[in-house]
Enzyme design. Structure first.
Site, PDB file in Angstrom:
ATOM      1  N   LYS A   1      -3.590  63.240  51.172  1.00  0.00           N
ATOM      2  CA  LYS A   1      -2.975  63.030  50.042  1.00  0.00           C
ATOM      3  C   LYS A   1      -2.813  61.513  49.746  1.00  0.00           C
ATOM      4  CE  LYS A   1      -1.683  63.106  45.101  1.00  0.00           C
ATOM      5  NZ  LYS A   1      -3.579  62.865  44.334  1.00  0.00           N
TER       6      LYS A   1
ATOM      7  N   CYS B   1       1.944  58.593  39.704  1.00  0.00           N
ATOM      8  CA  CYS B   1       1.868  58.887  41.000  1.00  0.00           C
ATOM      9  C   CYS B   1       1.115  57.850  41.875  1.00  0.00           C
ATOM     10  CB  CYS B   1      -0.220  59.372  41.868  1.00  0.00           C
ATOM     11  SG  CYS B   1       0.021  61.199  41.021  1.00  0.00           S
TER      12      CYS B   1
HETATM   13  P1  NAD Z   1       5.738  66.576  36.150  1.00  0.00           P
HETATM   14  O1  NAD Z   1       7.206  66.641  36.331  1.00  0.00           O
HETATM   15  O2  NAD Z   1       5.290  66.282  35.447  1.00  0.00           O
HETATM   16  O3  NAD Z   1       6.210  68.667  35.781  1.00  0.00           O
HETATM   17  C1  NAD Z   1       6.541  69.230  36.929  1.00  0.00           C
HETATM   18  C2  NAD Z   1       7.073  70.699  36.360  1.00  0.00           C
HETATM   19  O4  NAD Z   1       7.986  71.597  37.220  1.00  0.00           O
HETATM   20  C3  NAD Z   1       8.197  69.708  34.736  1.00  0.00           C
HETATM   21  O5  NAD Z   1       8.174  70.891  33.913  1.00  0.00           O
HETATM   22  C4  NAD Z   1      10.144  70.709  35.209  1.00  0.00           C
HETATM   23  O6  NAD Z   1      10.755  71.064  34.716  1.00  0.00           O
HETATM   24  C5  NAD Z   1       9.059  71.282  36.040  1.00  0.00           C
HETATM   25  N1  NAD Z   1       9.913  72.038  37.354  1.00  0.00           N
HETATM   26  C6  NAD Z   1      11.082  71.338  38.454  1.00  0.00           C
HETATM   27  N2  NAD Z   1      11.131  72.321  39.129  1.00  0.00           N
HETATM   28  C7  NAD Z   1      10.943  73.663  38.449  1.00  0.00           C
HETATM   29  C8  NAD Z   1      11.443  75.064  39.547  1.00  0.00           C
HETATM   30  N3  NAD Z   1      12.205  75.650  39.944  1.00  0.00           N
HETATM   31  N4  NAD Z   1      10.647  75.891  38.371  1.00  0.00           N
HETATM   32  C9  NAD Z   1       9.825  76.092  37.269  1.00  0.00           C
HETATM   33  N5  NAD Z   1       9.904  74.944  37.218  1.00  0.00           N
HETATM   34  C10 NAD Z   1       9.865  73.761  37.379  1.00  0.00           C
HETATM   35  O7  NAD Z   1       5.269  66.352  37.473  1.00  0.00           O
HETATM   36  P2  NAD Z   1       3.574  66.871  37.505  1.00  0.00           P
HETATM   37  O8  NAD Z   1       3.342  65.093  37.162  1.00  0.00           O
HETATM   38  O9  NAD Z   1       2.827  67.639  37.069  1.00  0.00           O
HETATM   39  O10 NAD Z   1       3.494  66.221  39.156  1.00  0.00           O
HETATM   40  C11 NAD Z   1       3.759  67.380  39.648  1.00  0.00           C
HETATM   41  C12 NAD Z   1       3.407  66.883  41.454  1.00  0.00           C
HETATM   42  O11 NAD Z   1       1.715  66.649  41.588  1.00  0.00           O
HETATM   43  C13 NAD Z   1       4.231  65.446  42.055  1.00  0.00           C
HETATM   44  O12 NAD Z   1       4.434  65.937  42.964  1.00  0.00           O
HETATM   45  C14 NAD Z   1       3.628  64.573  41.713  1.00  0.00           C
HETATM   46  O13 NAD Z   1       3.162  63.492  42.963  1.00  0.00           O
HETATM   47  C15 NAD Z   1       1.508  65.853  42.284  1.00  0.00           C
HETATM   48  N6  NAD Z   1       0.587  65.016  41.556  1.00  0.00           N
HETATM   49  C16 NAD Z   1       0.522  64.356  40.166  1.00  0.00           C
HETATM   50  C17 NAD Z   1       0.030  64.351  39.457  1.00  0.00           C
HETATM   51  C18 NAD Z   1      -0.353  63.406  38.074  1.00  0.00           C
HETATM   52  O14 NAD Z   1      -1.405  62.797  38.074  1.00  0.00           O
HETATM   53  N7  NAD Z   1       0.676  63.414  37.566  1.00  0.00           N
HETATM   54  C19 NAD Z   1      -1.831  64.605  39.761  1.00  0.00           C
HETATM   55  C20 NAD Z   1      -2.230  64.706  41.293  1.00  0.00           C
HETATM   56  C21 NAD Z   1      -0.335  65.038  42.157  1.00  0.00           C
END
Ligand code: NAD
Length: 444
Positions: free
Chosen positions: A213, A269
């Protein structure tokens, strides 16, 4: 069979909705009260094309639900996917795993039966093993496997990326006593529709999946920094970066994607993942000079683009000069403002005392707290450009491409345009009386 998704953000919601679309019952756990209330009221709190309607259909079909109880979601689930944030630690820049560890332990305590605990979040190499150790210590009686299933979706085309991926990567503990065939079988069942369309599904060990990744994101970020350097070179030599990108990208070994010169990469990211990879490599005693240079070029890029704008408007610059900004999100088709180049650029313009009027089709409410307080938000592109001394394009939304240069020229006070996304034709803009600058293309 049902599964749980912990975290209802971009990745969690897309993952949950798409698995529900595959016919699986998915229970999403979200702890942020407002976000959860929005989800439970039938709305999707992020802008992602197609997600709202697909989620609504699956909620109506009883396959997708939202709550805040890990116990309700995880009890009896075959798999639990962790999709919480892994932002850079403010002091060290390393990926902060607090939320991932917390979610893993919540799953472990809530599990009632064998479960595959899967990280969708982007996590440093070694995290899977660490989670396995913590989980075994917390629940020695629980039968489980740890999997790493990194997400490669792009915001703006996330559903298509999930449904028709270039590949799916699944890492499992290589040397788990008793093997991991049960986990493999569950993952194959979950991803069955993708087997049917012959999407490549790569099973590997945990460490490799975790590193794939970061390596993929760093490589794409490097391509962007590379073409941005080439754009600078084009400007000095009279070459055209569009021709360079095409001529280079048509080589099948290189590919045309991620060769668009612009104001630097942003988003949730690339900036954080390149930084995290830099730390991972340094900690392992093999610093990555390529990744470090990619980060440095990108940071300098945002600064140099702000200076470019200031230089372009130099002839009219005075306190009170109004500059119209089209686009704030780090790319089109998303409202995500995380690390968007517009943030440092607008702050720099603000320092110079310019009046800033900005418009973005979907990201203005997310942008507001991140921008100088007196930025004025326009109703649409035309209203924003009306009376402006200069106009800057920061995000290449299609609706900006379609603006008529004649109309723009008639409503703007000045005639300077700095197009940092190369959405218009330089000759055509010059013909309409603009002082038009773009990136890496000869100025007429
Ligand atoms: P985000 O911040 O949009 O979403 C995370 C969510 O998790 C939030 O709504 C938060 O309130 C919730 N949360 C946190 N702790 C929690 C818990 N214990 N129980 C329940 N809910 C909880 O983040 P994202 O953009 O979705 O990214 C998440 C992961 O995926 C990261 O590691 C990121 O690097 C990876 N990622 C993101 C993308 C992207 O384009 N956004 C793409 C690939 C990978």
């Amino acid at each position: 069979m049902h599964m749980a998704v912990i975290g209802g953000g971009y990745v969690g919601l897309v993952t949950a909705t798409c698995f529900a679309e595959f016919g699986i019952e998915v229970r999403v756990v979200e702890t942020h009260p407002e976000r959860l209330a929005t989800l439970q009221s039938g709305q999707i709190p992020i802008y992602e094309p197609g997600l709202q309607s697909m989620a609504a259909a699956n909620v109506a079909a009883g396959r997708l639900s939202f709550g805040n109880s890990v116990n309700d979601a995880v009890a009896g689930a075959a798999a639990a996917f962790i999709a919480v944030g892994t932002p850079p630690d403010e002091d060290t820049g390393r990926a902060d795993l607090t939320k991932v560890i917390e979610a893993c332990l919540q799953i472990v305590h809530a599990a009632t039966d064998y479960i595959v605990i899967t990280t969708k979040s982007t996590v440093p190499v070694g995290t899977g093993k660490k989670l396995a150790k913590l989980a075994r210590e917390a629940r020695p009686d629980l039968d489980f496997d740890i999997a790493s299933n990194p997400e490669f979706l792009r915001e703006g085309s996330a559903i298509c990326d999930f449904m028709r991926p270039d590949r799916v990567v699944i890492g499992l503990e290589a040397s788990k006593p008793g093997g991991t065939s049960r986990a493999e079988e569950i993952m194959r069942r979950l991803y069955r529709p993708l087997y049917l369309i012959e999407a490549p599904i790569l099973f590997t060990d945990l460490e490799s999946a975790e590193l794939i990744k970061y390596a993929a994101n760093a490589f794409l970020a490097m391509k962007i920094s590379f073409i941005n350097e080439m754009a600078d070179l084009c400007e000095k030599t009279g070459a055209n970066v569009h021709a360079i990108a095409r001529g280079v990208g048509l080589d099948g070994r290189i590919g045309t994607k991620f060769l668009h010169a612009g104001p630097g990469f942003g988003g949730s990211c690339f900036p954080k993942d390149t930084l995290a990879l830099s730390h991972i490599a340094r900690d392992a005693g093999v610093p990555s000079r390529l990744v470090d240079a990619t980060i440095q070029i990108n940071t300098e890029r945002k600064n140099s683009m702000a200076e470019r704008i200031l230089e372009a408007i130099g002839h009219t610059r005075q306190r009170g000069c109004t500059i119209a900004i089209l686009g704030l999100a780090f790319k089109p088709n998303t409202d995500d403002m995380r690390d968007a180049p517009s943030i440092p650029i607008l702050h720099r313009l603000h320092e110079e005392g310019l009046t800033i009027k900005a418009f973005d089709p979907v990201s203005m409410s997310a942008a507001k707290p991140l921008l100088p307080a007196d930025v004025i938000f326009g109703r649409d592109a035309i209203e924003t450009a009306t009376g402006a001394d200069a106009l800057v394009v920061l995000t290449e939304w299609n609706e900006f491409r379609a603006l008529d240069p004649r109309t723009l020229r008639s409503i703007m006070h000045g005639n300077t345009i700095v197009d940092l996304r190369n959405i218009w034709d330089p000759q055509a803009m010059a013909k309409h009386g603009f002082r038009y600058q773009s990136v890496g293309r000869p100025t007429p």
